[in-house]
Design an enzyme around this catalytic site. Structure first.
Site, PDB file in Angstrom:
ATOM      1  N   GLY A 196       0.805  -1.222   0.000  1.00  0.00           N
ATOM      2  CA  GLY A 196       0.000   0.000   0.000  1.00  0.00           C
ATOM      3  C   GLY A 196       0.836   1.269   0.000  1.00  0.00           C
ATOM      4  O   GLY A 196       0.354   2.341   0.356  1.00  0.00           O
ATOM      5  N   ARG A 197       2.084   1.130  -0.385  1.00  0.00           N
ATOM      6  CA  ARG A 197       2.997   2.292  -0.434  1.00  0.00           C
ATOM      7  C   ARG A 197       3.263   2.914   0.939  1.00  0.00           C
ATOM      8  O   ARG A 197       3.712   4.046   1.042  1.00  0.00           O
ATOM      9  CB  ARG A 197       2.477   3.384  -1.404  1.00  0.00           C
ATOM     10  CG  ARG A 197       2.408   2.905  -2.867  1.00  0.00           C
ATOM     11  CD  ARG A 197       3.814   2.656  -3.395  1.00  0.00           C
ATOM     12  NE  ARG A 197       3.874   2.411  -4.839  1.00  0.00           N
ATOM     13  CZ  ARG A 197       4.053   1.211  -5.393  1.00  0.00           C
ATOM     14  NH1 ARG A 197       4.144   0.125  -4.656  1.00  0.00           N
ATOM     15  NH2 ARG A 197       4.159   1.101  -6.702  1.00  0.00           N
ATOM     16  N   LEU A 198       2.939   2.163   2.009  1.00  0.00           N
ATOM     17  CA  LEU A 198       3.223   2.679   3.363  1.00  0.00           C
ATOM     18  C   LEU A 198       4.603   2.182   3.795  1.00  0.00           C
ATOM     19  O   LEU A 198       4.755   1.458   4.785  1.00  0.00           O
ATOM     20  CB  LEU A 198       2.140   2.238   4.346  1.00  0.00           C
ATOM     21  CG  LEU A 198       0.834   2.998   4.194  1.00  0.00           C
ATOM     22  CD1 LEU A 198      -0.206   2.512   5.198  1.00  0.00           C
ATOM     23  CD2 LEU A 198       1.062   4.502   4.373  1.00  0.00           C
TER      24      LEU A 198
END
Ligand SMILES: Cc1cc2nc3c(=O)[nH]c(=O)nc-3n(C[C@H](O)[C@H](O)[C@H](O)COP(=O)(O)O)c2cc1C
Length: 219
Positions: A196-198
């Site tokens: 999630g691009r976190l």
């Protein structure tokens, strides 16, 4: 773009590292953390795990980048070797600040460094030059790195001239214009891709007090 080559806009890799990088995983200092991740990169195995992108800027602040090889690291910094008269050598002489990027994509990791640069001692350069293969030693004498050359034949002729010059010399000395630079970090950031691009970004930063602080950065 030709044929079936996909458009770059549609290319993406979903990162999925299970573990990520948390404050409790992190070593107490940047060089121990770097040593851990470097060992992981070697064991992975990644191709050329010691390849890093060196960013420099000229006296007017115009940047340039290129890949070089890491040839040593410890608490003092990261060491690379090059021609001092090359573009990077001239830029580092005029403006002794640099960045480094270790792009360890298959591990969904990146290490980025910023810091001040100094030349290593002549003794350090000589001892590293002595263990380079003879062909690389001759190449360092033959190449006026980053200068415009007329053609490949001219380079080959310089190489043959160096080989003749040192034919009777067992231990070729390091050229005076060739040597090491050490990047003394002010920041070292460890980036681990997550879903999630976190992504996790933990940065060691040398505060004005002279103490290293650890900060988490938004991805
Ligand atoms: C994998 C790889 C490793 C390299 N390692 C070095 C190196 O350790 N030292 C070096 O001077 N050039 C190295 N080069 C060549 C540089 O990328 C660059 O072409 C050269 O140093 C001239 O750069 P400049 O004109 O910006 O100074 C390497 C290139 C690659 C692709």
């Amino acid at each position: 773009m030709t044929g079936d080559t996909p458009a770059p806009a549609g290319m993406r890799n979903e990162y999925d590292a299970d573990l990520g990088l948390t404050e409790s995983d992190l070593a107490a200092d940047w060089h121990t953390q770097f040593a851990r991740w470097f060992a992981d990169a070697v064991a992975h195995p990644l191709p050329e795990p010691n390849a890093m992108v060196l960013g420099t800027a000229d006296a007017q602040g115009r940047p340039s980048g290129r890949t070089v090889l890491l040839k040593g690291y410890d608490a003092e910094g990261f060491v690379l070797y090059t021609n001092h008269l090359s573009r990077k050598g001239a830029e580092l002489t005029a403006n002794p600040w640099a960045s480094l990027v270790f792009p360890w994509f298959p591990m969904q990791r990146q290490v980025t460094v910023t810091g001040r640069v100094e030349r290593v001692t002549r003794a350090e350069t000589e001892s590293y030059f002595a263990v380079r293969p003879r062909g690389s030693q001759l190449g360092a004498w033959a190449s006026t790195q980053s200068a415009v050359v007329p053609d490949r034949a001219a380079l080959d002729a310089e190489y043959r001239a160096a080989a003749e010059r040192f034919a009777a010399v067992e231990q070729i000395p390091a050229p005076p214009h060739w040597g090491g630079f050490r990047v003394r970090p002010e920041t070292v950031e460890f980036w681990q891709g997550r879903a999630g691009r976190l992504h996790d970004r933990l940065r060691f930063r040398l505060a004005e007090s002279g103490v290293w602080v650890v900060e988490r950065l938004a991805p």
